[in-house]
Design a protein around this motif. Structure first.
Motif, PDB file in Angstrom:
ATOM      1  N   CYS A 142      -8.470  -7.018  14.595  1.00 45.66           N
ATOM      2  CA  CYS A 142      -7.986  -5.811  15.280  1.00 45.66           C
ATOM      3  C   CYS A 142      -7.480  -6.134  16.683  1.00 45.66           C
TER       4      CYS A 142
ATOM      5  N   GLU B  18      -7.532  -6.158   8.110  1.00 50.16           N
ATOM      6  CA  GLU B  18      -8.799  -5.664   8.647  1.00 50.16           C
ATOM      7  C   GLU B  18      -9.521  -4.748   7.653  1.00 50.16           C
ATOM      8  N   ASP B  19      -8.772  -3.957   6.891  1.00 47.32           N
ATOM      9  CA  ASP B  19      -9.404  -3.065   5.921  1.00 47.32           C
ATOM     10  C   ASP B  19      -9.943  -3.839   4.724  1.00 47.32           C
TER      11      ASP B  19
ATOM     12  N   THR C 231      -4.248   1.879  10.372  1.00 51.47           N
ATOM     13  CA  THR C 231      -5.203   1.457   9.358  1.00 51.47           C
ATOM     14  C   THR C 231      -6.590   1.963   9.716  1.00 51.47           C
ATOM     15  N   GLY C 232      -7.456   2.044   8.711  1.00 48.09           N
ATOM     16  CA  GLY C 232      -8.776   2.613   8.930  1.00 48.09           C
ATOM     17  C   GLY C 232      -9.589   1.878   9.977  1.00 48.09           C
ATOM     18  N   MET C 233      -9.686   0.558   9.846  1.00 45.60           N
ATOM     19  CA  MET C 233     -10.506  -0.209  10.776  1.00 45.60           C
ATOM     20  C   MET C 233      -9.873  -0.274  12.157  1.00 45.60           C
ATOM     21  N   TYR C 234      -8.546  -0.264  12.234  1.00 43.40           N
ATOM     22  CA  TYR C 234      -7.907  -0.308  13.552  1.00 43.40           C
ATOM     23  C   TYR C 234      -8.135   1.000  14.311  1.00 43.40           C
TER      24      TYR C 234
ATOM     25  N   MET D 160      -6.166  -1.062  -2.154  1.00 44.97           N
ATOM     26  CA  MET D 160      -7.586  -1.427  -2.128  1.00 44.97           C
ATOM     27  C   MET D 160      -8.203  -1.317  -3.523  1.00 44.97           C
TER      28      MET D 160
ATOM     29  N   LYS E 284      -1.100   4.029  -1.468  1.00 44.79           N
ATOM     30  CA  LYS E 284      -2.520   3.968  -1.091  1.00 44.79           C
ATOM     31  C   LYS E 284      -3.405   3.533  -2.262  1.00 44.79           C
TER      32      LYS E 284
ATOM     33  N   ASP F 215       0.814  -1.218   0.000  1.00 46.47           N
ATOM     34  CA  ASP F 215       0.000   0.000   0.000  1.00 46.47           C
ATOM     35  C   ASP F 215       0.847   1.269   0.000  1.00 46.47           C
TER      36      ASP F 215
ATOM     37  N   HIS G 115     -13.066  -5.782   5.769  1.00 44.28           N
ATOM     38  CA  HIS G 115     -14.202  -4.858   5.888  1.00 44.28           C
ATOM     39  C   HIS G 115     -14.769  -4.518   4.517  1.00 44.28           C
TER      40      HIS G 115
END
Length: 300
Positions: A273, A252-253, A289-292, A215, A212, A209, A256
């Motif tokens: 997480c 996790e991202d 990270t976003g979800m964390y 994803m 970025k 990543d 999700h």
């Protein structure tokens, strides 16, 4: 209308690829707790460690202890870059072994002091021996899109290397954007070609990543029919032999995103997480990270 798979397999690479470049030594007990928590999150395929020289990758010096201390659940890989590593892995009763070669000659020379062709010549008897014993062989294709030394890689060279691994009997190809420079169009085109050319092999996409884009590249690969992805809890990782390569895309991202698309993974984001929370104090890399972040803020 997007045509996407109903199910996706997540291959967790955090314990090996995620930690190999960590400057701070991570004790064996913390690695084992991390692995146990990831298994508890529903991970059924995981890269645990690597049998490499401790001189070059000291973080992996405890490989035998990690294998011995891990409950056998699902398919568990170790990385064995040469005959010696494969011998050690087999002695530890590992049944799934990953080998790797970069498409880029320069990358291979910097990494293992061999050209791509020389690397494949050396791996041929190794893979033959593993297959003769009924082991699962995962072939990791590094620098499949860009190389930090050679720039953009010709897709025909990637396909040719993948074909060579297929001819040697590899069960799976993990095709990597090692330095995170690919874009979604390149992801879609390469994986569409590989799915067409090698329909009988397991095909896995491995994205870093750095810019970025991981994803977006995963979504493009999904549209190309890929249903297996390497990810790293907490976005940990980076190759010590690839300047500019930052962390892997975060488990996790990715889970999700797949959840929101209605794609089944069998992996619990919150439990991933929790596993990240366990390893976070023992690594120098900040977890962002976003979800964390949502998990830390009790919004998950």
């Amino acid at each position: 209308m997007f045509i996407l798979p109903n199910n996706v397999t997540i291959i967790e690479v955090g314990p090996r690829d995620g930690l190999q470049n960590e400057k701070k030594h991570v004790d064996e007990q913390h690695k084992l707790a991390f692995i146990k928590a990831l298994l508890g999150a529903g991970i059924t395929e995981m890269e645990l460690t690597s049998f490499v020289s401790p001189k070059w990758v000291p973080q992996m010096a405890d490989a035998e202890a990690i294998i011995a201390g891990t409950e056998r659940i699902g398919r568990q890989f170790v990385l064995a870059p040469n005959a010696k590593g494969a011998e050690l892995a087999r002695a530890a009763d590992v049944r799934s072994i990953a080998v790797f070669v970069g498409v880029s000659n320069t990358f291979n020379l910097k990494n293992i002091n061999r050209t791509t062709d020389d690397s494949m010549d050396a791996l041929e008897p190794v893979i033959a021996a593993l297959k003769a014993d009924g082991l699962f062989v995962r072939a990791c294709i590094s620098t499949a899109f860009y190389c930090p030394y050679e720039g953009k890689i010709n897709p025909t060279a990637v396909v040719a290397l993948c074909r060579r691994f297929a001819a040697l009997g590899a069960d799976e190809l993990s095709v990597a954007d090692t330095i995170g420079m690919a874009n979604p169009q390149e992801s879609y085109q390469l994986f569409t070609t590989l799915k067409k050319e090698l329909p009988d092999l397991l095909l896995t996409a491995h994205f870093h990543d750095t810019r970025k884009m991981a994803m977006a590249n995963i979504f493009a690969a999904l549209q190309a029919g890929v249903d297996r992805f390497d990810t790293s809890a907490g976005g940990l990782g980076g190759c010590p032999f690839a300047p500019g390569a930052t962390g892997n895309v975060a488990t996790e991202d990715v889970v999700h995103m797949l959840d929101t698309l209605g794609i089944t993974t069998g992996v619990d984001v919150k439990k991933v997480c929790e596993a990240v929370q366990m390893i976070a104090p023992h690594v120098t890399r900040p977890i962002d990270t976003g979800m964390y972040r949502l998990f830390e803020n009790k919004q998950l």
